[in-house]
Design a protein around this motif. Sequence first.
Motif, short mmCIF file in Angstrom:
data_model
loop_
_atom_site.label_atom_id
_atom_site.label_comp_id
_atom_site.label_asym_id
_atom_site.label_seq_id
_atom_site.Cartn_x
_atom_site.Cartn_y
_atom_site.Cartn_z
N VAL A 334 0.77 -1.19 -0.06
CA VAL A 334 0.03 -0.06 -0.03
C VAL A 334 0.99 1.37 -0.04
N LYS A 335 1.97 1.29 0.66
CA LYS A 335 2.81 2.29 0.76
C LYS A 335 3.26 2.82 -0.77
N ASP A 336 3.46 2.07 -1.88
CA ASP A 336 3.63 2.62 -3.09
C ASP A 336 2.42 3.42 -3.70
N HIS A 337 1.25 3.32 -3.00
CA HIS A 337 -0.13 3.85 -3.55
C HIS A 337 -0.39 5.22 -2.74
N CYS A 338 -0.29 5.22 -1.57
CA CYS A 338 -0.60 6.39 -0.63
C CYS A 338 -0.15 6.25 0.46
N PRO A 339 -0.15 7.32 1.54
CA PRO A 339 0.29 7.11 2.68
C PRO A 339 -0.44 5.99 3.78
N VAL A 340 0.28 5.21 4.39
CA VAL A 340 -0.35 4.30 5.09
C VAL A 340 0.39 4.24 6.40
N VAL A 341 -0.74 3.79 7.43
CA VAL A 341 -0.42 3.23 8.90
C VAL A 341 -1.26 2.18 9.19
N GLU A 342 -0.82 1.49 10.15
CA GLU A 342 -1.57 0.26 10.68
C GLU A 342 -2.01 0.50 12.17
N PHE A 343 -3.03 0.24 12.19
CA PHE A 343 -3.74 0.28 13.74
C PHE A 343 -4.91 -1.02 13.80
N GLY A 344 -4.55 -1.62 14.88
CA GLY A 344 -5.58 -2.68 15.28
C GLY A 344 -5.57 -3.04 16.57
N LEU A 345 -6.03 -4.40 16.68
CA LEU A 345 -6.39 -5.14 18.21
C LEU A 345 -5.16 -5.42 18.75
N VAL A 346 -5.24 -5.85 19.97
CA VAL A 346 -3.93 -6.55 20.77
C VAL A 346 -3.80 -7.71 19.91
N GLY A 347 -2.63 -7.90 19.65
CA GLY A 347 -2.27 -9.34 18.99
C GLY A 347 -1.60 -10.30 19.40
N ARG A 348 -1.60 -10.46 20.87
CA ARG A 348 -0.79 -11.61 21.70
C ARG A 348 -1.34 -12.99 21.19
N PHE A 349 -2.68 -13.15 20.84
CA PHE A 349 -2.81 -14.60 20.65
C PHE A 349 -3.04 -14.91 18.99
N MET A 350 -2.74 -14.17 18.14
CA MET A 350 -2.55 -14.32 16.81
C MET A 350 -1.73 -15.57 16.38
N HIS A 351 -2.15 -16.46 15.50
CA HIS A 351 -1.60 -17.46 14.86
C HIS A 351 -1.34 -18.88 16.03
N GLN A 352 -2.09 -18.59 17.29
CA GLN A 352 -1.79 -19.37 18.29
C GLN A 352 -3.04 -20.32 18.25
N VAL A 353 -2.91 -21.47 18.89
CA VAL A 353 -3.92 -22.48 19.31
C VAL A 353 -4.87 -21.43 20.41
N ASP A 354 -6.22 -21.89 20.20
CA ASP A 354 -7.02 -20.93 21.13
C ASP A 354 -7.14 -19.51 20.92
N GLU A 355 -6.79 -19.13 19.63
CA GLU A 355 -6.97 -17.72 19.13
C GLU A 355 -8.27 -17.04 19.56
N ARG A 356 -8.20 -16.00 20.26
CA ARG A 356 -9.54 -15.34 20.72
C ARG A 356 -9.24 -13.92 20.79
#
Length: 378
Positions: A334-356
Amino acid sequence: MTDAADLTVRLIRCPSVTPEEAGALVLLADLLKDAGFEVHRVDRNGTPNLFARWGARGARSFGFNGHTDVVPPGDLGSWTHPPFSGHVEDGTIWGRGATDMKSGVAAFVAAAVDFVTETPPDGAVILTITGDEEGPGRDGTRALLDWMAEKGERMDVCIVGEPTNPELMGEMMKIGRRGSVTFRIAAQGVQGHAAYPHRARNPLHALTRYLNDLIAAPLDQGTAHFDPSGLQITSIDCGNPASNVIPERASAVVNIRFNDLHSGASLTRDLTERAQSVSEETGVTLTVEADISGEAFLTEPGPFVDLVRGVVREETGRDPELSTSGGTSDARFVKDHCPVVEFGLVGRFMHQVDERVPVAEIQQLQTIYRRILERFFT
């Protein structure tokens, strides 16, 4: 008000392991069409993607980017609740994609639908959603941006809704990312008897000398917004089952996560030149192949960054760190298209078993995205 938590549950129940769409994009397309968005499927080479715009083409526009594909769940027996059940219990939603990032997509879709329905802006809201972020990344967001260029579609700024917070909502937003390049080094020597090394050329000796030189000194000391670049040797192999044979070939894999002092091309030149030097000194031929998955980039602090940071601060009571940490994301495209930032949730369970994910965090993120849209267009 559109219920982002309920939408998260419905998305989780679509088992969209990369590159399967499994109904996730169909669900979103129907919701967005009902809200007055112009919707297009932009599939490429079997990869499912969705583009949606509310408002006139060419108008001042705010964009969101995200993905509905997820990594495989692994051993199903290890999950407390089935990974594609979208189980809700005690204010928490369980399932693969609950954190990364069906909840983020649900939050920005819900925020966008409510915003254009209740307070139609003088401008356009654009959503780009892919089914290929967790995969090779060749035919997902890249395909959407290529299609947008062909059709004259444009985002003025964009938020990628990846999880960005380590432990608490509002701790961190990403204003850039390190680049990533993987090198595969092949060493071609001469096979021989271990008791007669003068009749052979050991590729492992040349290769380990080369690798030792790579890790002998740091690549740099970091920059204003980036940590020092990091180099990791991730594999060394020669496929030799015999202890008394000098092998003919050996190989290694090196991954570098680099800051804005480098580019994929500059690092490739450096490692290739070092390989040539070792080859000349040892008689073992070293060759280097590079796979550049993303370049380092930075969205300089300014009005857009300040807008997002200000809303996050007001809604969470925390002043988010402006970070470039972590791996890669589709923001690198996206950075080649327009200014971009990232903001989202707390990521401590991503890609884990019992993701929640807590329902309250999804609702808070939906509110943050809605406030950002309101502020951008006023």
